[in-house]
Design an enzyme around this catalytic site. Structure first.
Site, short mmCIF file in Angstrom:
data_model
loop_
_atom_site.label_atom_id
_atom_site.label_comp_id
_atom_site.label_asym_id
_atom_site.label_seq_id
_atom_site.Cartn_x
_atom_site.Cartn_y
_atom_site.Cartn_z
N GLY A 140 8.77 53.55 25.71
CA GLY A 140 9.19 52.81 26.68
C GLY A 140 8.64 51.24 26.76
N GLY A 163 7.15 49.99 23.87
CA GLY A 163 6.82 49.06 22.47
C GLY A 163 7.53 50.19 21.25
N LYS A 167 1.13 51.46 18.13
CA LYS A 167 2.11 51.12 18.93
C LYS A 167 1.95 49.67 19.34
CE LYS A 167 4.07 53.13 22.98
NZ LYS A 167 3.73 54.26 23.93
N ASP A 184 4.69 60.87 32.99
CA ASP A 184 5.95 60.79 32.07
C ASP A 184 5.79 62.08 30.90
OD1 ASP A 184 7.69 58.24 29.95
OD2 ASP A 184 8.14 60.20 31.00
#
Ligand SMILES: *[C@@H]1O[C@H](CO)[C@@H](O)[C@H](O)[C@H]1NC(C)=O
Ligand SMILES: *[C@@H]1O[C@H](CO)[C@@H](O)[C@H](O)[C@H]1NC(C)=O
Ligand SMILES: *[C@@H]1O[C@H](CO)[C@@H](O)[C@H](O)[C@H]1NC(C)=O
Ligand SMILES: *[C@@H]1O[C@H](CO)[C@@H](O)[C@H](O)[C@H]1NC(C)=O
Ligand SMILES: *[C@@H]1O[C@H](CO)[C@@H](O)[C@H](O)[C@H]1NC(C)=O
Length: 954
Positions: free
Chosen positions: A616, A618, A634, A735
């Site tokens: 979401g 990167g 990341k 998430d």
């Protein structure tokens, strides 16, 4: 000589006798012989091999005659196999046939013309075709049963109209024999029909209106394949003799009609597993003979009645309380009356469950201060009328019902609502009278053809340019001073709104005063809005600082907010990775910062071929440090980060790097240089779980065995349990999904991406208020209110379990509507063993049966975790216990665990690295994180819940 004569006399005398005994109708005899010939085990009949006189005496076993004609054959339960002869209907005097529970196979012969046949039982055989003229001319038929034969299996068959001539028919039983199509109308015209049993077929359509008034005692239509029989139950209420009504496992919809009270003989009424809505009518539960009432798995609402019925089941509905006899709250009662007025649309009937409209999952309902303030159902296909019960919702501010098909008039007692500010009923079909609302209410009624030229509107008023018809008050009224009161915020909006239409008076002085007042009011409003806005912002900042919503507490002990992290100890970071990194890291020992240079070179300057996923916030690259160690990097798109956000970023890292658990992906370090924000994680070679569940074919992976899935579930549960409760601070992942669960070489799972949601570089505010998560996994209360607790993670975990069981992704727009949202579909099927069995991932292979117990335990757990009400969901610790006890049954996996968790640190580093590298197969070109940006939700303040849920499709 005398003796000869005597013999002759005797012969003559007895001749007619021998004629009677030896003369069974040759035709009947021939059919019986033919019948015997068709059997593979005719000896079971014990018929004489040589005799030619079945009607005897002695009668052949199982055969009954009248005169020379065969009237009955009773061979039930003999274990006979074989086929019946084609000419079977030449036994034209046949009255009663008992062929049930044998092993007859092949086509049923036609029974056409058996005009004496009264009883025919052919239940439980293997007949595979039924000729179309089978029922023709059966004019004496009383009872016929063909249950449990695989008749016309491939295409199914429908009941031929010929049967209509069997006007005496009492019992018709065609259970489980592939009857398809709609219930034939003509059955409703059969005057004697008392038992109609058509369970377990593939019937569809509605109960025909012709069934009204049938004197049926038994009506079994349960468990139809496919969508089942649909429509309402009204026809039922005309069947006064009904004792047994089995209608479960169909698609019946609408409310249970209160007129069911007319069926006073009902003893068993099974309506479970349908789509029934509405309240349970009183008339139903007071039926005098009712002994068994099954209502589970519908969308019934309201209170559960406290009944004295011996067997009463009612689970899995949308009742307001879970215990019988408890009334619903006044608010819920009023809302359910409103719902009744619009005929209980199925979507709302499933969403408006429980006793708290403000719980967050009631579609189209929003609250403020714990009371319903907004009803927001525009363009919702509502038909029916607006219930006066809305007048009881005294906190209502907005009612938005535009673009529906509402008829009737607007209830007068809506004018009682003191807080009401807006009613939008435009584009409906309402009729006058329109009640007189106070000036503070903006009423939108355009697009209601029957409300055109409302009589209450002064004829001199020009039509408003926006075709907005305001409340039917006089253009200029003595209420003006009233609206000057600072407390009357709403009334001033309405002036603001309609000001243009109101310049109409001849009295200039009055006009001047009005203008002045209006200007003052507008100024006041502006100031008020400004004040509110400023206050809001202040509030926002304060919630940001508060730890009441425990997402990521700051590390306040770190005074200069610089991150000084101790070296990760190998024992903490699940595997040898940590120790390897601490060796590999050439920079700043004692700190987790890693130079961007090093990361650049390890990822070939972030080369596209090293991209393994897009999160979401990167892009994730795989990389190899100079000593061969593999990492995942990341890279955040962080150019808009302010200094404050930067500090936050570091503080977050301080927290995240303390989260150490073998089932959580380890954050190894980070880089901040210029606009670069890089996070370095341990690398998990097998990549995301989602790949192995949903894309294994495409990527030529092995499908995951049940044992592996169990272990993965257990690992995730343990990681989440740690996040939730084992650390000093409580973390909420927000998430959790299968693309955030990564797999090691041994298919043991680690949860990734925890906590990073707060690092969204979307500007300051949205970082704080961002509603994170992914459609399909979002707990309903979180999706709507934005309020988060650990129970939202538990919900997502439940969805992941469903994915593990079914191999279906949480949300797939390509699936049919019914199964699009895995969680809601699964909730419907999970308690039905057969449906669950069908839903189990076919990739689990042939040994499905022996693991089914284990699967259904996990299915229960999944349902429990994804319960609609957060308080009904268990803690993660509970999930760990359940899964651990299941996983323990697979004893051999214990050594596997040893291999995985007891990483041999004595092994030379280079060897470990080699093992990792060797593992990569040619197929795996997209490792690591899946694209999870697709389903991610854009930043949205929590207040926009309505549009959010409707996008969610619930
Ligand atoms: C019925 O026939 C099938 C073969 O047609 C056979 O396998 C089965 O054993 C038979 N069952 C009985 C009860 O005789
Ligand atoms: C059953 O199938 C056979 C052959 O396919 C067909 O001739 C017959 O009409 C079907 N029976 C009914 C009742 O439709
Ligand atoms: C026929 O139906 C009646 C009920 O209407 C029932 O009592 C009777 O047992 C049925 N006959 C059979 C053979 O099932
Ligand atoms: C109630 O249910 C039980 C168990 O399902 C069953 O044995 C019993 O016969 C039922 N009683 C009635 C009155 O239907
Ligand atoms: C609203 O009006 C209906 C009749 O139209 C009445 O029965 C009901 O009690 C009223 N409710 C309120 C809250 O005034």
């Amino acid at each position: 000589m005398a003796t000869r004569i005597a013999l002759l006399i005797i012969t003559v005398l007895f001749y007619p006798c021998s004629l009677v005994s030896g003369e069974t109708d040759p035709n009947d005899f021939a059919v019986l012989i033919e019948f015997r010939k068709g059997l593979t085990n005719p000896q079971l009949l014990k018929w004489p091999e040589t005799g030619d006189d079945p009607c005897g005496p002695p009668l052949w076993p199982h055969v009954f005659c009248s005169g020379f004609r065969v009237t009955q054959i009773q061979v039930q339960n003999l274990g006979l196999s074989g086929r019946l002869p084609n000419n079977f209907n030449q036994l034209s005097k046949l009255e009663n046939l008992g062929f049930q529970r044998n092993n007859f196979s092949g086509p049923l012969p036609s029974f056409s013309g058996l005009s004496n046949l009264q009883y025919a039982y052919l239940v439980s055989n293997q007949f595979d075709t039924i000729p179309s003229d089978f029922f023709s001319g059966l004019t004496s038929l009383l009872e016929i049963a063909l249950d449990q034969n695989p008749l016309n299996q491939s295409s199914g068959w429908s009941i031929p109209r010929d049967l209509q001539a069997s006007t005496q028919l009492r019992n018709l039983s065609l259970i489980q024999c592939n009857v398809v199509g709609e219930l034939p109308d003509f059955l409703g015209t059969m005057p004697m029909l008392t038992a109609l049993k058509l369970s377990y077929n593939t019937l569809s359509g509605e109960l025909p209106a012709s069934f009204a008034g049938l004197m049926l005692e038994i009506l079994w239509l349960n468990n139809q394949d496919g969508a089942g029989i649909s429509g309402g139950l009204d026809v039922l209420t005309t069947m006064a003799s009904l004792t047994d009504a089995w209608l479960h496992g169909n698609g019946f919809s609408g409310p249970i009609p209160p007129a069911i009270g007319a069926c006073t003989s009902l003893t068993r009424l099974w309506l479970n597993n349908n789509n029934l809505v509405g309240l349970i009518p009183r008339n139903l539960i007071t039926l005098p003979r009712l002994q068994s009432l099954k209502l589970e798995n519908n969308k019934l609402m309201g209170p559960i009645p406290d009944v004295k019925i011996a067997n009463f089941t009612y689970s899995s509905n949308s009742f307001c309380e879970s215990a019988p006899g408890v009334p619903c709250s006044l608010e819920v009662t009023a809302l359910l009356e409103f719902l009744a007025g619009v005929n209980y649309p199925l979507k709302l009937a499933s969403s408006w469950g429980g006793n708290d409209p403000c719980a967050g999952f009631w579609e189209g309902v929003s609250c403020s201060g714990g009371k319903v303030s907004v009803i927001n159902l525009p363009n919702f296909n509502l038909s029916g009328s607006i219930s006066p019960s809305l007048g009881e919702l005294d906190s209502l501010v907005d009612v938005r019902l535009g673009g529906n098909n509402l008829s009737g008039s607007m209830p007068a007692n809506l004018t009682d609502l003191k807080m009401l500010r807006l009613i939008n009923v435009s584009a409906n079909n309402l009729v006058p009278p329109v009640p007189k609302f106070s000036r503070s209410v903006t009423l939108l009624t355009d697009g209601n053809p029957l409300l055109k030229a409302p009589s209450s509107l002064p004829p001199s008023l020009p039509p408003s340019p926006t075709t907005t018809i305001s409340s039917p008050t006089e253009p200029v009224t003595p209420e003006t001073p009233n609206s000057g009161k600072p407390s009357s915020f709403h009334s001033s909006t309405s002036i603001h709104h309609n000001g243009s239409a109101k310049v109409k008076s001849n009295h200039f002085d009055k006009l001047k005063i009005m203008i002045i007042v209006a200007v003052v009011v507008v100024l006041l409003i502006l100031i008020l809005i400004l004040l509110i806005f400023v206050k809001r912002r202040g509030k926002k900042d304060s919630t940001n600082a508060s730890t009441s919503v425990v997402v990521h507490p700051k590390d306040s002990s770190d005074s200069d907010n610089r991150v000084k992290l101790s070296v990760i100890e190998a024992s903490q970071c699940s595997s040898s990775t940590g120790s390897m990194l601490s060796r590999a890291r050439s920079v700043e020992e004692g700190n987790l910062t890693i130079s961007v240079q090093l990361l650049r070179s390890s990822t070939k300057n972030f080369a596209p071929e090293n991209v393994v996923g897009r999160g979401g916030f990167g892009v994730v690259y795989k990389g190899t440090l100079h000593d061969g160690m593999r990492i995942a990097v990341k890279r955040m798109e962080a150019d808009s980060l302010s200094n404050k956000a930067l500090d936050e970023f570091q503080a977050e890292i301080a927290v995240l790097s303390r989260v150490r658990h073998r089932n959580l992906v380890c954050l190894l370090g980070y880089s901040i240089e210029g606009s670069e924000r890089l996070l370095v994680y341990e690398y998990l070679p097998k990549g995301a779980l989602s790949k192995h569940l949903f894309q294994w074919r495409k990527l030529c992976l092995e499908p995951l065995s049940w044992k592996k899935r169990l272990n993965i579930a257990l690992d995730v549960a343990r990681g989440m349990e740690y996040l939730h409760s084992l650390t000093k601070e409580c973390f909420i992942h927000r998430d959790l999904k299968s693309s955030n669960i990564l797999l090691d070489d041994d298919y043991r799972a680690k949860v990734s991406d925890f906590g990073l949601v707060k690092l969204a570089p979307n500007g300051n505010n949205s970082v704080v208020t961002k509603l994170a998560g992914t459609f399909g996994y979002l707990a309903p209360e979180y999706a709507v209110t934005g309020k988060i607790t650990t129970k939202a993670d538990v919900y997502s975990f439940g969805v992941v379990l469903m994915e593990l069981i079914t191999g279906m992704a949480a949300l797939d727009d390509d699936r049919p509507e019914e199964t699009r949202y895995l969680a809601s579909w699964f909730a419907e099927i999970k308690s039905d063993k057969e449906k669950l069995r069908d839903a189990v991932d076919s990739a689990l292979g042939a040994d499905k049966e022996e693991i089914f117990n284990s699967i259904s335990t996990v299915a229960d757990l999944a349902g429990h975790c994804a319960a609609r009400e957060p308080y009904k969901r268990p803690e993660m610790g509970y999930a760990v216990n359940v899964l651990a006890s299941l996983a323990n049954k697979w004893k051999p996996c214990d050594d596997e665990q040893e291999v995985f968790f007891g990483v041999d640190l004595q092994k030379p580093l280079i060897q470990l690295v080699k093992i990792w590298q060797d593992d990569e197969t040619s197929c795996e070109n997209s490792l690591e994180l899946d694209d999870n940006s697709k389903g991610s939700i854009p930043a949205k303040p929590a207040g926009f819940a309505e549009s959010f849920t409707s996008a969610d499709g619930r």
